[in-house]
Scaffold this motif. Structure first.
Motif, PDB file in Angstrom:
ATOM      1  N   PRO A  72       0.794  -1.237   0.000  1.00 14.38           N
ATOM      2  CA  PRO A  72       0.000   0.000   0.000  1.00 14.38           C
ATOM      3  C   PRO A  72       0.824   1.284   0.000  1.00 14.38           C
ATOM      4  N   ARG A  81      -5.047   5.485  -3.611  1.00 14.68           N
ATOM      5  CA  ARG A  81      -5.539   5.371  -2.239  1.00 14.68           C
ATOM      6  C   ARG A  81      -5.871   3.894  -1.987  1.00 14.68           C
ATOM      7  N   ARG A  83      -7.188   0.963   0.803  1.00 17.12           N
ATOM      8  CA  ARG A  83      -7.872   0.793   2.082  1.00 17.12           C
ATOM      9  C   ARG A  83      -8.026  -0.693   2.422  1.00 17.12           C
ATOM     10  N   ASN A  84      -7.810  -0.992   3.687  1.00 19.61           N
ATOM     11  CA  ASN A  84      -8.077  -2.336   4.229  1.00 19.61           C
ATOM     12  C   ASN A  84      -7.391  -3.446   3.422  1.00 19.61           C
ATOM     13  N   GLU A  99      -3.595  -5.350   8.607  1.00 20.45           N
ATOM     14  CA  GLU A  99      -4.414  -4.649   7.610  1.00 20.45           C
ATOM     15  C   GLU A  99      -3.841  -3.244   7.412  1.00 20.45           C
ATOM     16  N   TYR A 100      -3.518  -2.912   6.152  1.00 15.62           N
ATOM     17  CA  TYR A 100      -2.891  -1.624   5.813  1.00 15.62           C
ATOM     18  C   TYR A 100      -3.867  -0.723   5.067  1.00 15.62           C
ATOM     19  N   SER A 101      -3.723   0.587   5.310  1.00 14.21           N
ATOM     20  CA  SER A 101      -4.406   1.618   4.516  1.00 14.21           C
ATOM     21  C   SER A 101      -3.400   2.739   4.279  1.00 14.21           C
ATOM     22  N   SER A 102      -3.290   3.180   3.046  1.00 13.37           N
ATOM     23  CA  SER A 102      -2.323   4.234   2.707  1.00 13.37           C
ATOM     24  C   SER A 102      -2.972   5.224   1.746  1.00 13.37           C
ATOM     25  N   ALA A 103      -2.551   6.514   1.901  1.00 16.22           N
ATOM     26  CA  ALA A 103      -3.100   7.562   1.030  1.00 16.22           C
ATOM     27  C   ALA A 103      -2.046   8.652   0.841  1.00 16.22           C
ATOM     28  N   ASN A 117       0.376   6.311   6.262  1.00 15.92           N
ATOM     29  CA  ASN A 117       0.236   4.853   6.339  1.00 15.92           C
ATOM     30  C   ASN A 117      -0.323   4.449   7.700  1.00 15.92           C
ATOM     31  N   CYS A 118      -1.456   3.761   7.675  1.00 24.36           N
ATOM     32  CA  CYS A 118      -2.046   3.228   8.907  1.00 24.36           C
ATOM     33  C   CYS A 118      -2.056   1.714   8.817  1.00 24.36           C
TER      34      CYS A 118
END
Length: 416
Positions: A72, A81, A83-84, A99-103, A117-118
């Motif tokens: 991600p 973007r 998500r999840n 589980e990664y989420s990046s924007a 990055n979360c």
């Protein structure tokens, strides 16, 4: 004021439960919150996300390796973007599900300046879901095994009933044939007392034959082996002939039997034998449970039922009636109305169950209206079906007459 808001934001980010890492577009780490520092290596040693991904083995949920450029953070560096995005990582304490989420974040000129990055450890969620799934599969497997065992048991029961019924039918038929031979060849040689005994044997032989026939029919229907033998028949003629065939039994009980129809003729595509069994059983019950001096009415007429053109076949009596609670179960197997009059007339409780199965096989519906002490009215609704305009021929009528004689003897064996 701005400094205070900045401190509040930093406090919020620092105390997030999810790991937060902010990098530049080249994956260099700019900021890590407390949750991220507890999971990822010291940023003074590994200060680039690419370095981190090189040192771990990351696979997707199917176990396939994930290339670094498909992670991600790297996809976000290209403006995407994400998500999840779930991954599996083999860590020092075993397999971990993350589980990664990046924007991407853009500067005033529209260029990517930073990447947010979360990540979140979802190992417990995945394990719980797997436990639920495994439990569900176990329950489903157990239910399927139970259903298979039940189907086998039902088939075994049907096969057993069919075998036993056939085995019973052969000696009963021999007994009836022997009695008929005695009646025709040497009846005069027997005393009155012997004739009464023979008559009692004959009556009970017919009772057993009726039971065997009913069991065989129910077994055939429930196992899907029953076949309809439809033809174009005049249902008015059939109903009238069947009613007339039981007139003698009604007379013996001192009952008034009436047949009425506004139609002189109505050709229908129907199985005449099934119709015969239906009407004979309803008439048998009506005659059994109607006191002397009362009346029984048979009516055939056109009507509309459930938005379909139907022929209604109605049998109404002035008998003992059926209580409301019994009406709900009267069509179940081995059910009889409990009263002194019903105990006087023997039976197995299979008749109405078989009637309902026959009616449904003919794509019809049977309804009951009854009041205790006033009588009962059974109404059979049959769909109006016809293939051509040719009714049953003379030979079929003769066959009907011969079959009716035998059927009435069997169905009305309790009334001899």
């Amino acid at each position: 004021m701005a400094e205070q808001q900045k401190e509040q934001l930093e406090t919020i980010l620092e105390n997030m439960s999810d790991s937060l890492i902010i990098t530049d577009k080249n994956q260099n780490i700019l900021l890590m919150n407390a949750a991220a520092r507890a999971v990822y290596p010291d940023p003074d040693i590994f200060n680039n996300m690419s370095d981190w991904f090189r040192m771990i083995n990351v696979v997707d949920e199917e176990g396939n390796p994930i290339a670094m450029e498909n992670m991600p953070s790297h996809r976000a560096a290209r403006g995407e973007r994400v998500r999840n995005f779930r991954t599996n990582i083999m860590g020092p304490h075993g397999l971990v599900h993350v589980e990664y989420s990046s924007a991407p974040l853009y500067d005033t000129e529209g260029n990517i300046s930073m990447i947010i990055n979360c990540s979140r450890n979802v190992t417990e969620e995945v394990r719980s879901a797997q436990l639920v799934s495994n439990k569900h599969e176990q329950l489903l497997k157990a239910e399927m095994e139970k259903n298979d065992a039940l189907k086998k048991a039902i088939k075994l029961k049907d096969d057993f009933l069919s075998l036993i019924s056939h085995e019973f039918k052969t000696p009963i038929t021999v007994i009836i044939s022997a009695i008929q031979a005695m009646e025709h060849l040497c009846w005069e040689q027997f005393s009155d007392k012997a004739r009464r005994f023979i008559g009692r044997i004959k009556q009970n032989a017919f009772r057993q034959l009726r039971l065997v026939n009913n069991l065989l029919e129910i077994t055939k229907i429930e196992s899907g082996q029953m076949k309809l033998k439809n033809g174009n028949y005049d249902i008015i003629f059939l109903a009238s002939s069947i009613t007339e065939s039981v007139q003698e039994h009604a007379n013996q009980k001192g009952l008034n039997l009436h047949f009425a129809s506004p139609m002189k003729s109505k050709i229908m595509w129907i199985d005449d034998e099934k119709l015969e069994r239906i009407l004979l059983n309803l008439l048998s019950n009506a005659i059994k449970f109607t006191p002397k001096g009362k009346s029984i009415f048979v009516r055939v007429y056109k009507t509309v039922f459930d938005h379909r053109d139907m022929i209604a076949l109605e049998v109404e009596d002035e008998g003992i009636g059926i209580s409301e609670d019994k009406q709900k179960i009267i069509f179940e197997k081995f059910i009889q109305v409990d009263s002194s009059l019903t105990r006087q007339a023997e039976g197995t409780g299979l008749g109405l169950s078989l009637v309902k199965l026959f009616v449904e096989a003919l794509d019809g519906v049977i309804c009951l209206e009854s009041y205790v002490g006033r009588g009962s009215k059974f109404t059979v609704y049959l769909p109006v079906q016809q293939v051509d305009l040719h009714p049953t021929n003379t030979q079929d009528v003769q066959t009907l007459d011969n079959r009716l004689i035998q059927s009435v003897k069997i169905e009305f064996s309790d009334l001899y």
